[in-house]
Write a protein that holds these residues in place. Structure first.
Motif, PDB file in Angstrom:
ATOM      1  N   THR A 148       7.474   7.390  -4.616  1.00 48.35           N
ATOM      2  CA  THR A 148       8.840   7.131  -5.066  1.00 48.35           C
ATOM      3  C   THR A 148       9.395   5.823  -4.518  1.00 48.35           C
ATOM      4  N   GLY A 149       8.536   4.986  -3.972  1.00 44.83           N
ATOM      5  CA  GLY A 149       8.959   3.671  -3.539  1.00 44.83           C
ATOM      6  C   GLY A 149       9.544   3.600  -2.145  1.00 44.83           C
ATOM      7  N   VAL A 150       9.491   4.699  -1.408  1.00 50.29           N
ATOM      8  CA  VAL A 150       9.936   4.709  -0.010  1.00 50.29           C
ATOM      9  C   VAL A 150       8.763   4.314   0.870  1.00 50.29           C
ATOM     10  N   ALA A 151       9.013   3.497   1.883  1.00 48.88           N
ATOM     11  CA  ALA A 151       7.944   3.061   2.790  1.00 48.88           C
ATOM     12  C   ALA A 151       8.052   3.827   4.107  1.00 48.88           C
ATOM     13  N   PRO A 152       7.092   4.718   4.410  1.00 48.42           N
ATOM     14  CA  PRO A 152       7.140   5.426   5.689  1.00 48.42           C
ATOM     15  C   PRO A 152       6.952   4.467   6.858  1.00 48.42           C
ATOM     16  N   LYS A 153       7.561   4.785   7.980  1.00 46.74           N
ATOM     17  CA  LYS A 153       7.566   3.873   9.122  1.00 46.74           C
ATOM     18  C   LYS A 153       6.454   4.153  10.121  1.00 46.74           C
ATOM     19  N   ASN A 154       5.882   5.331  10.071  1.00 39.89           N
ATOM     20  CA  ASN A 154       4.997   5.749  11.164  1.00 39.89           C
ATOM     21  C   ASN A 154       3.541   5.878  10.739  1.00 39.89           C
ATOM     22  N   CYS A 155       3.101   5.075   9.769  1.00 41.25           N
ATOM     23  CA  CYS A 155       1.743   5.217   9.271  1.00 41.25           C
ATOM     24  C   CYS A 155       0.870   4.031   9.678  1.00 41.25           C
ATOM     25  N   VAL A 156      -0.431   4.273   9.629  1.00 41.17           N
ATOM     26  CA  VAL A 156      -1.424   3.232   9.851  1.00 41.17           C
ATOM     27  C   VAL A 156      -2.189   3.038   8.552  1.00 41.17           C
ATOM     28  N   ASN A 157      -2.435   1.811   8.189  1.00 41.02           N
ATOM     29  CA  ASN A 157      -3.177   1.483   6.970  1.00 41.02           C
ATOM     30  C   ASN A 157      -4.670   1.478   7.285  1.00 41.02           C
ATOM     31  N   VAL A 158      -5.404   2.472   6.751  1.00 38.88           N
ATOM     32  CA  VAL A 158      -6.844   2.566   7.012  1.00 38.88           C
ATOM     33  C   VAL A 158      -7.674   1.999   5.864  1.00 38.88           C
ATOM     34  N   ALA A 159      -7.017   1.332   4.909  1.00 34.59           N
ATOM     35  CA  ALA A 159      -7.754   0.763   3.777  1.00 34.59           C
ATOM     36  C   ALA A 159      -8.867  -0.202   4.180  1.00 34.59           C
ATOM     37  N   PRO A 160      -8.760  -0.929   5.324  1.00 35.08           N
ATOM     38  CA  PRO A 160      -9.898  -1.777   5.706  1.00 35.08           C
ATOM     39  C   PRO A 160     -11.221  -1.027   5.803  1.00 35.08           C
ATOM     40  N   TYR A 162       7.801   2.645 -10.185  1.00 38.58           N
ATOM     41  CA  TYR A 162       7.879   1.773  -9.009  1.00 38.58           C
ATOM     42  C   TYR A 162       6.666   0.843  -8.956  1.00 38.58           C
ATOM     43  N   GLY A 163       6.224   0.421 -10.144  1.00 38.47           N
ATOM     44  CA  GLY A 163       5.041  -0.430 -10.218  1.00 38.47           C
ATOM     45  C   GLY A 163       5.243  -1.835  -9.703  1.00 38.47           C
ATOM     46  N   ARG A 164       6.451  -2.352  -9.807  1.00 42.42           N
ATOM     47  CA  ARG A 164       6.698  -3.743  -9.399  1.00 42.42           C
ATOM     48  C   ARG A 164       7.768  -3.892  -8.318  1.00 42.42           C
ATOM     49  N   GLU A 165       8.555  -2.876  -8.093  1.00 40.74           N
ATOM     50  CA  GLU A 165       9.536  -2.923  -7.010  1.00 40.74           C
ATOM     51  C   GLU A 165       9.729  -1.524  -6.450  1.00 40.74           C
ATOM     52  N   THR A 166      10.266  -1.442  -5.251  1.00 40.75           N
ATOM     53  CA  THR A 166      10.380  -0.167  -4.566  1.00 40.75           C
ATOM     54  C   THR A 166      11.823   0.065  -4.113  1.00 40.75           C
ATOM     55  N   GLN A 167      12.002   1.074  -3.293  1.00 40.35           N
ATOM     56  CA  GLN A 167      13.320   1.341  -2.728  1.00 40.35           C
ATOM     57  C   GLN A 167      13.548   0.557  -1.435  1.00 40.35           C
ATOM     58  N   THR A 168      12.681  -0.390  -1.142  1.00 40.32           N
ATOM     59  CA  THR A 168      12.868  -1.276   0.002  1.00 40.32           C
ATOM     60  C   THR A 168      13.222  -2.671  -0.514  1.00 40.32           C
ATOM     61  N   LYS A 195      11.475  -5.253   0.353  1.00 38.40           N
ATOM     62  CA  LYS A 195      10.269  -6.062   0.499  1.00 38.40           C
ATOM     63  C   LYS A 195       9.566  -6.240  -0.847  1.00 38.40           C
ATOM     64  N   PRO A 196       8.822  -7.319  -1.010  1.00 39.15           N
ATOM     65  CA  PRO A 196       8.203  -7.600  -2.307  1.00 39.15           C
ATOM     66  C   PRO A 196       7.046  -6.652  -2.615  1.00 39.15           C
ATOM     67  N   GLY A 197       6.821  -6.472  -3.919  1.00 37.89           N
ATOM     68  CA  GLY A 197       5.701  -5.640  -4.361  1.00 37.89           C
ATOM     69  C   GLY A 197       6.141  -4.247  -4.748  1.00 37.89           C
ATOM     70  N   GLY A 198       5.253  -3.553  -5.492  1.00 30.79           N
ATOM     71  CA  GLY A 198       5.537  -2.192  -5.917  1.00 30.79           C
ATOM     72  C   GLY A 198       4.889  -1.166  -5.006  1.00 30.79           C
ATOM     73  N   ALA A 199       4.909   0.089  -5.447  1.00 32.28           N
ATOM     74  CA  ALA A 199       4.344   1.177  -4.643  1.00 32.28           C
ATOM     75  C   ALA A 199       2.856   1.376  -4.892  1.00 32.28           C
ATOM     76  N   ILE A 200       2.295   0.697  -5.890  1.00 30.90           N
ATOM     77  CA  ILE A 200       0.907   0.936  -6.284  1.00 30.90           C
ATOM     78  C   ILE A 200      -0.044   0.250  -5.299  1.00 30.90           C
ATOM     79  N   THR A 201      -1.058   0.974  -4.870  1.00 32.06           N
ATOM     80  CA  THR A 201      -2.028   0.381  -3.953  1.00 32.06           C
ATOM     81  C   THR A 201      -2.973  -0.573  -4.681  1.00 32.06           C
ATOM     82  N   VAL A 202      -3.423  -1.582  -3.963  1.00 28.77           N
ATOM     83  CA  VAL A 202      -4.421  -2.510  -4.499  1.00 28.77           C
ATOM     84  C   VAL A 202      -5.834  -2.104  -4.086  1.00 28.77           C
ATOM     85  N   THR A 203      -5.963  -1.063  -3.276  1.00 25.66           N
ATOM     86  CA  THR A 203      -7.280  -0.654  -2.780  1.00 25.66           C
ATOM     87  C   THR A 203      -8.022   0.148  -3.847  1.00 25.66           C
TER      88      THR A 203
END
Length: 348
Positions: free
Chosen positions: A181-193, A230-236, A238-246
């Motif tokens: 829904t375009g909300v960015a959680p604050k307490n997560c780690v990105n494991v996509a690498p 929320y493909g191109r913008e979110t509820q924050t 910051k730039p970008g949408g909610a869709i992952t690029v991974t």
């Protein structure tokens, strides 16, 4: 025959059940695009065939899950761990593989409880690997700066033959992880690498998701940018949408991510001719209940009600029952009983 079976498995796991307040009427178009992009065959069939081809006895498969964070759901949600367990169980018994769950520390309790409710005990990695005494559970560092080195070490040590993401959030084009829904959680780690590095090493990857922000959706990122609310913008701001690029080698969208995992387990059961690779409805009930009791709550109202992604737990029980019966019927010897005369040969 796998294509025929996969067709109907895919149909079942993409039956959408969503409240209209959430992103809805989206799964059918997303599935159609993912299937087109992947070459046109049923996606559960492709995923199961790839696992059978790439994974053998004693091989490690990394199963990455975990979504939802403090303060709303401090140990994550009920969509993800049960699906991870279903896949792990099918790989363990069907291919004699070594399932290794990968999550953040906060998501570990529901994964452990779900797996042990399924009879797949969590053991030290050495016992799981050397003696195949259950599954292992590895947690990621809590600092983002440590993820790259951790991913390198994990892949070097375990040398997985496949890596699977189930309801695991991935970053957008700006490197930010979002809820659908375009909300960015604050307490997560990105494991996509971990997936990026696995791809560089040629490790088979499969992604399962239901709303655009989960690892795997990167395969259809440009489509989702225009299609998703929320493909191109979110509820924050910051730039970008909610869709992952991974992206992953094979991407499976499902109405509920768990259901996608159940579909792949069913196709493994079909290919390996063993209906027991799909949990029955009572086992599914125990798995979901264990997940909820360990803190993997339903995400809508953040409670331990018997709900997964807004759908009652009985719906998931019904899905696995239908999948299990599909496997049973399709692996059985041709039999029309005593009242229908001789069978006619039909070319398929």
């Amino acid at each position: 025959m796998a294509t025929i079976m996969g067709e109907y498995v895919d149909r079942l796991i993409t039956v959408e059940m969503r409240n209209r307040g959430m992103n809805h009427n989206i799964i059918a178009p997303i599935y159609d695009e993912a299937r087109r992009e992947g070459g046109g065959r049923p996606i559960t069939a492709r995923a199961a065939e790839a696992l059978v081809e790439n994974v053998g006895e004693g091989d490690v498969v990394l199963i990455v899950t975990g979504a939802g964070y403090m303060p709303e759901v401090p140990h994550g949600e009920s969509d993800g761990p049960p699906g991870a367990v279903s896949i792990a169980r099918a790989l363990y018994w069907g291919l004699k593989a070594v399932p290794v769950y990968v999550s953040e520390i906060c998501h570990a309790p529901p994964i452990k409880a779900s797996s042990e409710a399924a009879g797949l005990m969590i053991r030290d990695y050495e016992l799981a690997k050397d003696r195949r005494m259950g599954a292992a559970l590895i947690t990621a560092p809590e600092g983002q700066s440590e993820i790259d080195a951790w991913a390198d070490d994990l892949l070097s040590k375990m040398k997985p033959k496949a890596i699977i993401a189930i309801e695991r959030l991935g970053p957008n084009e700006s490197g930010i992880v979002h809820y659908s829904t375009g909300v960015a959680p604050k307490n997560c780690v990105n494991v996509a690498p971990l997936f990026d590095k696995a791809a560089q090493q040629g490790v088979l990857s499969i992604g399962i998701g239901d709303n655009g922000n989960e690892i795997g959706f990167g395969r259809i990122h440009s489509f989702m940018q225009d299609f998703h609310p929320y493909g191109r913008e979110t509820q924050t701001s910051k730039p970008g949408g909610a869709i992952t690029v991974t992206a992953t080698d094979i991407f499976l969208p499902a109405s509920i991510s768990n259901w996608g995992a159940y579909g792949i387990a069913a196709m493994l059961g079909f290919l390996l001719k063993d209906k027991e690779l799909v949990q029955d409805s009572e086992l599914e009930k125990r798995i979901i209940r264990a997940c909820l009791d360990a803190g993997g709550w339903e995400m809508r109202y953040c409670t331990s009600r018997f709900i997964v992604d807004g759908a009652e737990g009985e719906s998931s029980m019904a899905i696995v029952q239908l999948l299990r019966d599909m496997v049973r019927l399709n692996i059985a010897a041709p039999d029309r009983g005593l009242s229908h005369g001789k069978m006619k040969e039909v070319q398929r």
